[in-house]
Design a protein around this motif. Structure first.
Motif, PDB file in Angstrom:
ATOM      1  N   ALA A 217       0.820  -1.212   0.000  1.00 25.37           N
ATOM      2  CA  ALA A 217       0.000   0.000   0.000  1.00 25.37           C
ATOM      3  C   ALA A 217       0.852   1.259   0.000  1.00 25.37           C
ATOM      4  N   SER A 253     -11.465   2.340  -1.161  1.00 24.06           N
ATOM      5  CA  SER A 253     -10.003   2.369  -1.063  1.00 24.06           C
ATOM      6  C   SER A 253      -9.497   3.569  -0.259  1.00 24.06           C
ATOM      7  N   ASP A 264     -12.899   2.284   7.737  1.00 28.79           N
ATOM      8  CA  ASP A 264     -12.019   1.739   6.704  1.00 28.79           C
ATOM      9  C   ASP A 264     -12.859   1.202   5.550  1.00 28.79           C
ATOM     10  N   PHE A 267      -9.605  -1.902   3.314  1.00 28.34           N
ATOM     11  CA  PHE A 267      -9.199  -3.269   3.620  1.00 28.34           C
ATOM     12  C   PHE A 267     -10.398  -4.074   4.131  1.00 28.34           C
ATOM     13  N   ARG A 271     -15.306  -3.240  -0.982  1.00 24.91           N
ATOM     14  CA  ARG A 271     -15.030  -1.814  -0.759  1.00 24.91           C
ATOM     15  C   ARG A 271     -16.158  -0.912  -1.234  1.00 24.91           C
ATOM     16  N   ARG A 303      -3.436  -1.550   8.831  1.00 24.42           N
ATOM     17  CA  ARG A 303      -4.385  -2.420   8.120  1.00 24.42           C
ATOM     18  C   ARG A 303      -3.721  -3.055   6.899  1.00 24.42           C
ATOM     19  N   ALA A 304      -2.817  -2.319   6.249  1.00 22.11           N
ATOM     20  CA  ALA A 304      -2.072  -2.890   5.125  1.00 22.11           C
ATOM     21  C   ALA A 304      -1.220  -4.062   5.569  1.00 22.11           C
TER      22      ALA A 304
END
Length: 470
Positions: A217, A253, A264, A267, A271, A303-304
Motif C-alpha cells: 500500500a 479504497s 475503513d 481493507f 469496498r 491495516r495494510a
C-alpha cells in the motif's frame, strides 16, 4: 547482505547516526574513517571513544575525501552540495545515508518496514503506528528519524522484530536509493528545508522516494493532491494499492470519518458496499483535525499489514503524543493554555490554529524564509489577539496588518530569559474565559532557545507561574 570486510568507508559527521554507522561498519570489518568539521571538546571526546575501537577520526576538515575511500556514509543534515560529496562524485564514489546502510544490513528474513514521511506529523504518526502494532501483539519499535538509529535496530537481528515503524525525513530519503518498504505514507507536503533541497520540486521528489518499490500500500492524504501525485509517479510492485485517508466520508479504497467514527473502506471484502469501524474520534488524543488525519494514516499502514480493527482502536486509545505537540498545559481563570512549540513552520501552525475557535496566538522566531500571508488570512476569524516574539516577528506583524488589521497585536522586542513569561502575561491580558492561548510559533526557535523543547518548557513554566499568581 553486502560484504563489508576490508572496504574503506568514510563516515561524514560525529552525530548520533554517524557514530552508529561507524561502529556498525567497523564491527563488520570495514576500514572506517570519520570526518567532522568541528574540533571542539565534544568532537574530541567522541573521537577518543572511536579511536579505542580502531576507527580513525579526522577533525576540523570535512571537505577533503580521505585517500582510498570507496563509499561515503553521510549523516542526514549534510547538504548534497557539501565539498566532501563533490569530491566523492569526482572520484566516482557513492554517497549514501545511514538508512541505506541499515537497509543493506538487513538479512533475508528481516522485519518489514512500514515507512512514514511528510512535512509535519511524522513522529506522532510513527508512534501511533507502533502503538497499534503493539496492541496487535506484534514485536515492533518506532525507529529512524524518531531518535533511535535504525542501524542499531537492524543489527539486533532478523528475529528481533515482526515489523518496524520507520520515520524518515526528506534528508534520509535523499540518501536511501535502495529502500523498498512493505507500505509507506506521505502525510502532507508543504515548503520546508528548501535551502537544503534547492527547490520544492526536489523536496517533493525526495519525499516521494518512500513509495518506490512498495509491496502492499501507498498511503496518501486525499486532501493534499501533491501526495497522491507522488503515488501516481512511483514505481511499485504489481498489486500495490493507493490508499487515501480523509477527514470526510471515505470513498472506496480510503479511510475516513463518518459521524465521529474512523472507518475503513480500503481493507474490507467489498469496498463498494462495506466499511469497517476502527475507532471513535474520542479514542484519539488530542482529537484535533490534523491528529485525526495522523491516526487515519497510521491505521492505514497497520491495516495494510493485516492488523485487525480492534487493535487499531486499542492502540490509538493507548497512545499519548510527545511533549510540545498541542499539549494542554493548564487552565487559568477559564482560559486554556496549549503548548505546540513543535509547530516550527507555517503548515504545522495552520493545523494547530484550525483546532481551536477563539485564540490568543503566541507566534514568532526564525522564519527560515517562510511567508505568513496565507496562514494569517486563514486564521484571522479565530484570532482574539496575537503576541509576537522572536527575530522575525515583523514578518508576521506585517501579515496581520494586511489580513487581520482589527486583531490587537502585542510586539515584544526582547529576547532575554523573561521574554516568554512576558508573552504569557500579555496573552492572558488579551484572553477571555473560553479562549485558548496557543503557542504555535510557525517559526524555528534558535533565535531565543536551544530548540523547540526548551521553548515549550519556558512556555509551560510561564503558564504555571501565571496560575500560581491567579
Amino acid at each position: 547482505m553486502t560484504s563489508w570486510q576490508g572496504r574503506n568507508v568514510t563516515v561524514a559527521g560525529l552525530g548520533v547516526s554517524g557514530l552508529s554507522a561507524a561502529r556498525a561498519l567497523a564491527g563488520l570489518g570495514a576500514v572506517v574513517t570519520v570526518v567532522d568539521g568541528g574540533d571542539g571538546d565534544a568532537q574530541r571526546t567522541r573521537a577518543a571513544e572511536l579511536a579505542g575501537t580502531g576507527i580513525s577520526v579526522r577533525l576540523g576538515d570535512a571537505e577533503t575525501l580521505p585517500e582510498g575511500t570507496d563509499l561515503v556514509v553521510t549523516s542526514p543534515g549534510w547538504k548534497p552540495s557539501s565539498p566532501l560529496f563533490t569530491a566523492a562524485a569526482e572520484a566516482g564514489v557513492d554517497v549514501v545515508g545511514d538508512v541505506e546502510i541499515a537497509w543493506r544490513l538487513r538479512g533475508p528474513d528481516a522485519a518489514p518496514w512500514l515507512a512514514i514521511t511528510g512535512t509535519n506529523g511524522k513522529t506522532t504518526t510513527t508512534q501511533m503506528l507502533a502503538s497499534i502494532l503493539t496492541a496487535a501483539g506484534l514485536r515492533t519499535a518506532a525507529v529512524g528519524n524518531i531518535g533511535t538509529p535504525i542501524v542499531d535496530v537492524v543489527l539486533e537481528g532478523d528475529d528481533a522484530y515482526d515489523v518496524l515503524a520507520v520515520e524518515l525525513s526528506s534528508y534520509q530519503l535523499h540518501w536511501a536509493p535502495s529502500l523498498r518498504a512493505h507500505s509507506a505514507a506521505v502525510l502532507n507536503l508543504a515548503p520546508d528545508h528548501l535551502d537544503w533541497h534547492g527547490s520544492m520540486e526536489a523536496y517533493a521528489a525526495d519525499k516521494g522516494r518512500i513509495y518506490e518499490g512498495n509491496q502492499v500500500a501507498c498511503v496518501y492524504n486525499a486532501a493534499d493532491k501533491a501526495t497522491e501525485d507522488l503515488v501516481r509517479e512511483a514505481d511499485v510492485e504489481e498489486g500495490c494499492r493507493a490508499i487515501g485517508f480523509t477527514l470526510t466520508a471515505p470513498a472506496p479504497s480510503q479511510l475516513g470519518v463518518v459521524d465521529g467514527i474512523l472507518v475503513d473502506r480500503a481493507f474490507v471484502p467489498d469496498r463498494q458496499k462495506q466499511a469497517q469501524e476502527l475507532a471513535e474520534i474520542s479514542d484519539v488524543f488530542p482529537p484535533a483535525p490534523h491528529n485525526i488525519a495522523n491516526a487515519l494514516a497510521a491505521a492505514g499502514l497497520a491495516r495494510a499489514f493485516g492488523v485487525e480493527a480492534a487493535a487499531v482502536r486499542a492502540g490509538l486509545r493507548a497512545f499519548r503524543p510527545d511533549a510540545h505537540r498541542i499539549e494542554h498545559v493548564a487552565d487559568v481563570e477559564g482560559v486554556a493554555y496549549i503548548d505546540d512549540s513543535k509547530a516550527t513552520n507555517t503548515h504545522a501552525a495552520q493545523a494547530s490554529l484550525a483546532a481551536y475557535e477563539s485564540i490568543v496566538w503566541i507566534a514568532g522566531g526564525l522564519a527560515k524564509g517562510a511567508t505568513f500571508d496565507e496562514l494569517v488570512a486563514g486564521a484571522a476569524g479565530r484570532l482574539r489577539g496575537v503576541v509576537l516574539i522572536g527575530a522575525d516577528r515583523a514578518l508576521i506583524r506585517e501579515a496581520l496588518a494586511r489580513h487581520a488589521p482589527e486583531v490587537p497585536v502585542v510586539d515584544l522586542d526582547r529576547t532575554d530569559t523573561g521574554a516568554m513569561s512576558e508573552a504569557v502575561r500579555q496573552a492572558a491580558r488579551l484572553a477571555r474565559p473560553g479562549d485558548t492561548v496557543l503557542m504555535a510559533p510557525a517559526c524555528a526557535s534558535m533565535d531565543m532557545f536551544t530548540n523547540y523543547n526548551k521553548r515549550g518548557d519556558a512556555f509551560a513554566a510561564a503558564v504555571r507561574e501565571l496560575g500560581a499568581s491567579a
